[in-house]
Enzyme design. Sequence first.
Site, PDB file in Angstrom:
ATOM      1  N   GLU A 185       0.815  -1.216   0.000  1.00 40.50           N
ATOM      2  CA  GLU A 185       0.000   0.000   0.000  1.00 40.50           C
ATOM      3  C   GLU A 185       0.846   1.262   0.000  1.00 40.50           C
ATOM      4  OE1 GLU A 185      -3.225   0.007  -0.535  1.00 40.50           O
ATOM      5  OE2 GLU A 185      -3.005  -2.168  -0.690  1.00 40.50           O
ATOM      6  N   GLU A 201       5.052   2.501   3.812  1.00 38.91           N
ATOM      7  CA  GLU A 201       3.744   1.856   3.801  1.00 38.91           C
ATOM      8  C   GLU A 201       2.637   2.877   3.553  1.00 38.91           C
ATOM      9  OE1 GLU A 201       3.501  -1.704   6.691  1.00 38.91           O
ATOM     10  OE2 GLU A 201       4.726  -0.211   7.743  1.00 38.91           O
ATOM     11  N   SER A 221       0.138   9.757   5.043  1.00 41.94           N
ATOM     12  CA  SER A 221       0.206  10.599   3.855  1.00 41.94           C
ATOM     13  C   SER A 221       1.076  11.815   4.127  1.00 41.94           C
ATOM     14  CB  SER A 221      -1.201  11.053   3.451  1.00 41.94           C
ATOM     15  OG  SER A 221      -1.163  11.885   2.316  1.00 41.94           O
ATOM     16  N   ALA A 244       0.640   5.047  11.606  1.00 40.93           N
ATOM     17  CA  ALA A 244      -0.396   4.556  10.700  1.00 40.93           C
ATOM     18  C   ALA A 244      -1.547   5.551  10.595  1.00 40.93           C
ATOM     19  CB  ALA A 244      -0.904   3.202  11.179  1.00 40.93           C
ATOM     20  N   GLU A 259       1.974  10.610  16.048  1.00 38.93           N
ATOM     21  CA  GLU A 259       1.234   9.437  16.496  1.00 38.93           C
ATOM     22  C   GLU A 259       0.201   9.003  15.461  1.00 38.93           C
ATOM     23  OE1 GLU A 259      -2.728  10.854  18.939  1.00 38.93           O
ATOM     24  OE2 GLU A 259      -1.005  10.171  20.101  1.00 38.93           O
ATOM     25  N   GLY A 267      -1.476  24.823   9.310  1.00 38.55           N
ATOM     26  CA  GLY A 267      -2.276  25.689  10.169  1.00 38.55           C
ATOM     27  C   GLY A 267      -2.776  25.048  11.444  1.00 38.55           C
ATOM     28  N   ARG A 295       1.237  14.554  19.290  1.00 38.32           N
ATOM     29  CA  ARG A 295       0.202  13.658  19.780  1.00 38.32           C
ATOM     30  C   ARG A 295      -1.090  14.431  20.005  1.00 38.32           C
ATOM     31  NH1 ARG A 295       2.794  13.141  25.924  1.00 38.32           N
ATOM     32  NH2 ARG A 295       1.905  15.100  26.726  1.00 38.32           N
TER      33      ARG A 295
END
Length: 323
Positions: A185, A201, A221, A244, A259, A267, A295
């Site tokens: 992926e 990944e 992403s 992830a 995280e 922003g 986090r």
Amino acid sequence: MCGAAALGLATVAPDGAVLDVWYPSPRLTADPERLGGKDEPAASPGTAHEALRAAERDDPIRGVRTVVTDTRIDSLADPPATVEDAYLRLHLLSARLVKPRSINLDGIFAILPNNAWTSLGAAAPDDVTAVRLRAHAAGMPLEVHGVDRFPRMTDYVVPDGVRIADADRVRLGAYLSPGTVVMHEGFCNYNAGTLGASMVEGRISQGVVVGDGSDIGGGASIMGTLSGGGTVQVTIGERCLIGANAGVGIPLGDDCVIEAGLYITAGTKVAVLADGGRTVMVARDLTGVSGLLFRRHSLSGEVQAVPHTGSWAGLNAALHAAT
């Protein structure tokens, strides 16, 4: 800036349009004109040149002809001017002769044709039905892997020392350093890639570079600049972990962690907790800062950045040993 030169094998349509070009041995040059003048091949006559000449042929199924092309670029600082020029630049990136963001690719979308990438090679999308009929008549059912301006990298360049689980997920023009693993992926666009051993990944968008020892987690992403008006090209530092389904739209320094599930845009309001104090700022003001853990507070939902001095264990050395 230096130039480049190569002999290649071009796919040419009946109207003379070039669909794609494969360059087996691209190279950088200080001055392409020193190679012997415009009428001589960029590569010295010999086995490689003869092999390409032997591969010239008419393809009656796709309705195209493959021909040898001699391509030279005086300066990679100039924008690409032809399909042959654009393909040579993409080859230079995937062959690791130039790094992402180091050469001019302005206007490349307007130059590259939109092709149907088939099991028999490039074809014009409008011709696919006719090509499929001729292929079936010849006992060769046609597969169409995609319709796009950029082909998959491994059909043109297979860099040493990398693993790519799904070749469809890496475009020609991606730069993958030895020790990089791109899982099923994972995705890497052109003019982007890894500068060392990395686990991919998630998504490495156009213009993004990832430092040595970093892990882009499953579904994660990294923002590119192709859409949305953004102009900041994101660099992920060394030994970073993007969890992830997380995401990042700012450059990160070394040893940073985001995280799982947290998306940091330029922003995003972030509470920086350090030395017993608390300062709220926008994430873009933390650009390039090393040693941060981003986090989300599980009760308040506040996005926080705290000094990160521990270890997330790092990459598995056995998985990323360059082969």
